[in-house]
Design a protein around this motif. Structure first.
Motif, PDB file in Angstrom:
ATOM      1  N   GLY A  92       4.200 -11.833  28.858  1.00 42.35           N
ATOM      2  CA  GLY A  92       4.055 -12.529  27.578  1.00 42.35           C
ATOM      3  C   GLY A  92       2.674 -13.156  27.435  1.00 42.35           C
ATOM      4  N   HIS A  93       1.733 -12.763  28.296  1.00 42.09           N
ATOM      5  CA  HIS A  93       0.359 -13.289  28.252  1.00 42.09           C
ATOM      6  C   HIS A  93      -0.592 -12.135  27.950  1.00 42.09           C
ATOM      7  CE1 HIS A  93       1.144 -17.288  30.298  1.00 42.09           C
ATOM      8  NE2 HIS A  93       2.319 -16.665  30.357  1.00 42.09           N
ATOM      9  N   GLU A  94      -1.264 -12.242  26.801  1.00 39.46           N
ATOM     10  CA  GLU A  94      -2.113 -11.133  26.351  1.00 39.46           C
ATOM     11  C   GLU A  94      -3.591 -11.500  26.454  1.00 39.46           C
ATOM     12  OE1 GLU A  94      -1.102  -9.880  22.445  1.00 39.46           O
ATOM     13  OE2 GLU A  94      -2.623  -8.309  22.395  1.00 39.46           O
ATOM     14  N   LEU A  95      -4.386 -10.621  27.033  1.00 38.69           N
ATOM     15  CA  LEU A  95      -5.840 -10.809  27.024  1.00 38.69           C
ATOM     16  C   LEU A  95      -6.320 -10.620  25.590  1.00 38.69           C
ATOM     17  CD1 LEU A  95      -8.583  -9.466  29.319  1.00 38.69           C
ATOM     18  CD2 LEU A  95      -8.537  -8.644  26.972  1.00 38.69           C
TER      19      LEU A  95
ATOM     20  N   ASN B 178       7.826  11.558  34.299  1.00 38.57           N
ATOM     21  CA  ASN B 178       9.089  11.910  34.945  1.00 38.57           C
ATOM     22  C   ASN B 178       8.913  12.080  36.444  1.00 38.57           C
ATOM     23  OD1 ASN B 178      10.760  12.100  32.601  1.00 38.57           O
ATOM     24  ND2 ASN B 178       9.505  13.876  32.061  1.00 38.57           N
ATOM     25  N   GLY B 179       7.693  11.941  36.907  1.00 39.70           N
ATOM     26  CA  GLY B 179       7.505  12.103  38.343  1.00 39.70           C
ATOM     27  C   GLY B 179       6.055  12.010  38.741  1.00 39.70           C
ATOM     28  N   LEU B 180       5.862  12.069  40.063  1.00 42.26           N
ATOM     29  CA  LEU B 180       4.537  12.003  40.669  1.00 42.26           C
ATOM     30  C   LEU B 180       4.190  13.370  41.232  1.00 42.26           C
ATOM     31  CD1 LEU B 180       5.171   8.676  42.574  1.00 42.26           C
ATOM     32  CD2 LEU B 180       3.639   8.968  40.624  1.00 42.26           C
TER      33      LEU B 180
ATOM     34  N   SER C 172      -4.037  15.288  28.492  1.00 40.30           N
ATOM     35  CA  SER C 172      -2.684  15.814  28.332  1.00 40.30           C
ATOM     36  C   SER C 172      -1.859  15.530  29.590  1.00 40.30           C
ATOM     37  CB  SER C 172      -2.789  17.322  28.106  1.00 40.30           C
ATOM     38  OG  SER C 172      -1.618  17.964  28.553  1.00 40.30           O
ATOM     39  N   ALA C 173      -0.529  15.359  29.384  1.00 40.56           N
ATOM     40  CA  ALA C 173       0.355  15.089  30.525  1.00 40.56           C
ATOM     41  C   ALA C 173       0.760  16.377  31.234  1.00 40.56           C
ATOM     42  CB  ALA C 173       1.601  14.349  30.045  1.00 40.56           C
ATOM     43  N   ILE C 174       0.229  17.509  30.805  1.00 41.98           N
ATOM     44  CA  ILE C 174       0.682  18.779  31.388  1.00 41.98           C
ATOM     45  C   ILE C 174       0.353  18.842  32.887  1.00 41.98           C
ATOM     46  CG2 ILE C 174      -1.430  20.066  30.752  1.00 41.98           C
ATOM     47  CD1 ILE C 174       0.598  22.427  30.136  1.00 41.98           C
TER      48      ILE C 174
ATOM     49  N   LEU D 101      -1.935 -10.227  33.953  1.00 36.91           N
ATOM     50  CA  LEU D 101      -1.521 -10.628  32.605  1.00 36.91           C
ATOM     51  C   LEU D 101      -0.863  -9.427  31.930  1.00 36.91           C
ATOM     52  CD1 LEU D 101      -4.850 -12.309  31.405  1.00 36.91           C
ATOM     53  CD2 LEU D 101      -2.853 -13.456  32.407  1.00 36.91           C
ATOM     54  N   GLU D 102       0.311  -9.614  31.378  1.00 40.15           N
ATOM     55  CA  GLU D 102       0.989  -8.510  30.682  1.00 40.15           C
ATOM     56  C   GLU D 102       1.483  -9.034  29.343  1.00 40.15           C
ATOM     57  OE1 GLU D 102       1.687  -5.077  30.883  1.00 40.15           O
ATOM     58  OE2 GLU D 102       2.538  -5.633  28.947  1.00 40.15           O
ATOM     59  N   ARG D 103       1.079  -8.362  28.273  1.00 46.99           N
ATOM     60  CA  ARG D 103       1.432  -8.894  26.950  1.00 46.99           C
ATOM     61  C   ARG D 103       2.928  -8.750  26.638  1.00 46.99           C
ATOM     62  NH1 ARG D 103      -1.580  -4.417  23.196  1.00 46.99           N
ATOM     63  NH2 ARG D 103      -0.299  -2.675  23.833  1.00 46.99           N
TER      64      ARG D 103
ATOM     65  N   ALA E 146       0.269  -4.850  33.215  1.00 45.95           N
ATOM     66  CA  ALA E 146       1.198  -4.634  34.332  1.00 45.95           C
ATOM     67  C   ALA E 146       1.871  -3.280  34.193  1.00 45.95           C
ATOM     68  CB  ALA E 146       2.229  -5.744  34.392  1.00 45.95           C
ATOM     69  N   GLY E 147       1.096  -2.259  33.820  1.00 44.68           N
ATOM     70  CA  GLY E 147       1.577  -0.880  33.913  1.00 44.68           C
ATOM     71  C   GLY E 147       1.503  -0.477  35.379  1.00 44.68           C
ATOM     72  N   PRO E 148       1.806   0.777  35.693  1.00 45.00           N
ATOM     73  CA  PRO E 148       1.806   1.184  37.104  1.00 45.00           C
ATOM     74  C   PRO E 148       0.469   0.957  37.800  1.00 45.00           C
ATOM     75  CG  PRO E 148       2.007   3.086  35.608  1.00 45.00           C
ATOM     76  CD  PRO E 148       2.193   1.863  34.791  1.00 45.00           C
ATOM     77  N   ASN E 149      -0.629   1.199  37.086  1.00 47.50           N
ATOM     78  CA  ASN E 149      -1.930   1.109  37.763  1.00 47.50           C
ATOM     79  C   ASN E 149      -2.352  -0.339  38.004  1.00 47.50           C
ATOM     80  OD1 ASN E 149      -2.143   3.915  37.887  1.00 47.50           O
ATOM     81  ND2 ASN E 149      -2.835   3.985  35.760  1.00 47.50           N
ATOM     82  N   GLY E 150      -2.090  -1.213  37.040  1.00 42.97           N
ATOM     83  CA  GLY E 150      -2.396  -2.628  37.238  1.00 42.97           C
ATOM     84  C   GLY E 150      -1.574  -3.217  38.379  1.00 42.97           C
ATOM     85  N   LEU E 151      -0.291  -2.839  38.436  1.00 47.64           N
ATOM     86  CA  LEU E 151       0.576  -3.357  39.497  1.00 47.64           C
ATOM     87  C   LEU E 151       0.144  -2.841  40.872  1.00 47.64           C
ATOM     88  CD1 LEU E 151       4.016  -3.009  37.676  1.00 47.64           C
ATOM     89  CD2 LEU E 151       2.876  -5.156  38.303  1.00 47.64           C
TER      90      LEU E 151
ATOM     91  N   ARG F 109       9.388  12.136  19.851  1.00 49.14           N
ATOM     92  CA  ARG F 109       8.535  13.125  19.202  1.00 49.14           C
ATOM     93  C   ARG F 109       7.091  12.628  19.310  1.00 49.14           C
ATOM     94  NH1 ARG F 109       8.978  11.962  13.863  1.00 49.14           N
ATOM     95  NH2 ARG F 109      10.950  13.001  13.522  1.00 49.14           N
ATOM     96  N   LEU F 110       6.209  13.480  19.810  1.00 51.97           N
ATOM     97  CA  LEU F 110       4.789  13.108  19.907  1.00 51.97           C
ATOM     98  C   LEU F 110       3.970  14.140  19.172  1.00 51.97           C
ATOM     99  CD1 LEU F 110       4.203  12.200  23.691  1.00 51.97           C
ATOM    100  CD2 LEU F 110       4.275  10.637  21.758  1.00 51.97           C
ATOM    101  N   VAL F 111       3.036  13.686  18.349  1.00 51.37           N
ATOM    102  CA  VAL F 111       2.174  14.622  17.627  1.00 51.37           C
ATOM    103  C   VAL F 111       0.769  14.545  18.216  1.00 51.37           C
ATOM    104  CG1 VAL F 111       1.182  15.242  15.385  1.00 51.37           C
ATOM    105  CG2 VAL F 111       3.535  14.405  15.529  1.00 51.37           C
TER     106      VAL F 111
END
Ligand SMILES: Cc1cc2nc3c(=O)[nH]c(=O)nc-3n(C[C@H](O)[C@H](O)[C@H](O)COP(=O)(O)OP(=O)(O)OC[C@H]3O[C@@H](n4cnc5c(N)ncnc54)[C@H](O)[C@@H]3O)c2cc1C
Length: 512
Positions: A121-124, A44-46, A305-307, A31-33, A10-15, A277-279
């Motif tokens: 709370g339901h995980e595939l 931060n935006g579209l 990348s999110a750039i 189903l969303e775990r 149930a992230g943005p794309n599943g929804l 922090r992301l590496v």
């Protein structure tokens, strides 16, 4: 209820997919775990055509919080180089600065309005498929159980278990040569420039807002969103070690990148506040988007990348592309091969995003040769045609699906139209909220009034006048608002009407 489609995630794309399926008359279960929505914020935006796509489902106003329709952005940035979009005649790059958490909330709210069942709370945990459907193994709060559906869509993110269980490879590269730090902060008012909204950093100088700013030592961004100011740095060496990320660590990073101190404080307001922090990062593309009755969607199919913020532009439009095709399959009117066009249409779109995010990463990298490349690139950006090319690429407006037909709009996203109907002016975006295929008859004497005989159960007819010159006289739009057929004739002849019937058949099945 036996679902037609199980969606894992149930992230943005599943929804979004759940909303599309439901609008098209199919019954999904999501189903969303996670037991509740994550507090972490990513986007931060579209950016791009997705803003128009959400407007065409009536979701733009909920996200923007205003009544105004979307307007193209006067400027944006590519690889930390400013793009002056205001001077383009036909600017296709739309932006909407809304945190991903809010996007997910709006999509979940819409899915619930459409009576989609979302099981948190339901995980595939497993899957198997046969000729008739898919059996999904689920770990739920009351223990494991099985769920049967016609199709399964893995919208379960970059580490997709669905993808792994189907044995679909995820080739690409994983890099660990960069370290990014991002936090909500409060910047002293005397350091902000009310005229530009940017910063004046003592010992460094002015920095415009919302622009990646490259120096010899890294990347710096100041983004004063209405929900709070964000500061971001990227560097190409060092690591964060095991200690938790802190504002002091960000201060030190800013000092290294800018060579000057920026005295910011902790964020104000209720939050949730970002301190991240992301590496490194991944660029990977699934070998296939489909394995029989299982399909991959969003980050499960591609990561990069999110750039430039292309992730949700790509993923949410994947969902809008897939929704009506999958619903057509389960409702029994899909023409042969329609579902396969999900991959043939969307995988090239993902390849293009992989290409331009990697190109941008190359443009922000350190080193004198990159600085030289940027000088050259800056010269090229003085040419409006280059700016237009990049804007169309980043927005996704340059996509052309391989649909049969000779009209230049065939296979392209529908233009943003205003139509004059018997009841007054209406924007195209107000006609497409039901997500049904549409034939727009803009001919002077409603020449297409009988053209939908045999398809009226699947396709709606709208008779109107175009509000400006130079538009086609007729357009057949798929539910994802891509043009399946178009004409410029005031009175389409027999040959054109035949080509319309061919387009109706190949997109929406035979007449019946
Ligand atoms: C730092 C960062 C910044 C970004 N900035 C931007 C930006 O500005 N603009 C932009 O457009 N994009 C941005 N992105 C990309 C964007 O966040 C992603 O593309 C987007 O979240 C993908 O959505 P999704 O629904 O495909 O996957 P996800 O958001 O990952 O959702 C997947 C869901 O599936 C659930 N799940 C996983 N496994 C299972 C399972 N087995 N069973 C059930 N549920 C499961 C997860 O809990 C999760 O809720 C950014 C990404 C990052 C990391």
């Amino acid at each position: 209820m036996t679902p037609d489609v199980v969606i894992a995630g149930a992230g943005p794309n599943g929804l979004m997919l759940a909303c599309e399926l439901s609008l098209a008359g199919a019954r999904p279960i999501v189903l969303e775990r996670l037991h509740e929505q994550t507090k972490a914020n990513r986007a931060n935006g579209l950016v791009g055509q997705v803003v128009l796509a959400l407007d065409r489902r009536g979701l733009y106003e909920r996200l923007s919080g205003g009544a105004e329709p979307p307007r193209p952005s006067p400027g944006f940035v590519f690889g930390a180089m400013p793009l002056n979009l205001g001077k383009l005649d036909d600017n296709t790059l739309y932006t909407l600065p809304v945190p991903q958490r809010r996007i997910e909330q709006v999509l979940e709210e819409r899915a619930r309005e459409l009576e989609v069942e979302i099981r948190r709370g339901h995980e595939l945990t497993g899957l198997s498929q046969d000729d008739d459907g898919v059996t999904v193994e689920v770990a739920g709060p009351e223990g494991p159980y099985r769920l049967r559906a016609r199709y399964l869509v893995g919208a379960d993110g970059g580490h997709s278990l669905t993808r792994t269980l189907c044995g679909i490879g995820f080739p690409g590269v994983t890099k660990d040569d960069s370290i990014s730090r991002t936090a909500h902060v409060t910047v002293p008012a005397e350091l902000t420039d009310p005229a530009t909204g940017g910063l004046n950093v003592p010992g460094y100088g002015p920095i415009p807002p919302f622009m990646h700013h490259r120096t010899d030592h890294g990347l710096f961004t100041y983004a004063p969103f209405p929900t709070g100011a964000l500061i971001h740095t990227t560097e190409w060496h060092g690591d964060g070690g095991d200690r938790p990320m802190s504002l002091d660590e960000l201060r030190e990073s800013v000092r290294r990148v800018l060579g000057a101190d920026l005295p910011f404080g902790p964020p104000e307001g209720p939050g949730p506040h970002l301190l991240r922090r992301l590496v490194g990062g991944n660029t990977r593309l699934a070998e296939r988007f489909r394995d029989g009755r299982v399909l991959l969607l969003g980050d499960a199919a591609h990561v990069h990348s999110a750039i430039g913020g292309p992730g949700l532009n790509l993923g949410l439009q994947d969902a809008i592309n897939l929704g009506w095709k999958l619903a057509a399959e389960v409702r029994g009117w899909a023409p042969p091969g329609l579902l396969d066009t999900y991959e043939t249409e969307r995988r090239p779109a993902a390849e293009r995003v992989v290409m331009h995010t990697q190109a941008q990463s190359a443009l922000i990298a350190p080193g004198p040769e990159v600085t030289a490349l940027r000088v050259l690139f800056g010269e090229l950006l003085r040419d409006e045609r280059t700016v237009k090319h990049i804007a169309d690429m980043m927005s996704g407006a340059d996509i052309r699906y391989a649909l049969e037909g000779t009209h230049p709009l065939t296979g392209r996203p529908a233009p943003d139209l205003v139509l004059e109907t018997a009841t007054g002016s209406v924007r195209l975006a107000e006609l497409t909220r039901t997500a049904r295929p549409l034939l727009l008859d803009l001919t002077p004497d409603t020449a297409l009034s009988g053209a939908l005989d045999g398809w009226r159960d699947r396709v709606d007819l709208v008779t109107a006048k175009a509000s400006r010159e130079g538009l086609p006289t007729a357009l057949l739009l798929r539910p994802d608002c891509y043009v399946a057929w178009a004409s410029d004739s005031p009175r389409p002849d027999t040959k054109e009407l035949d080509s319309l019937r061919t387009a109706l058949t190949s997109s929406f099945g035979a007449a019946r």
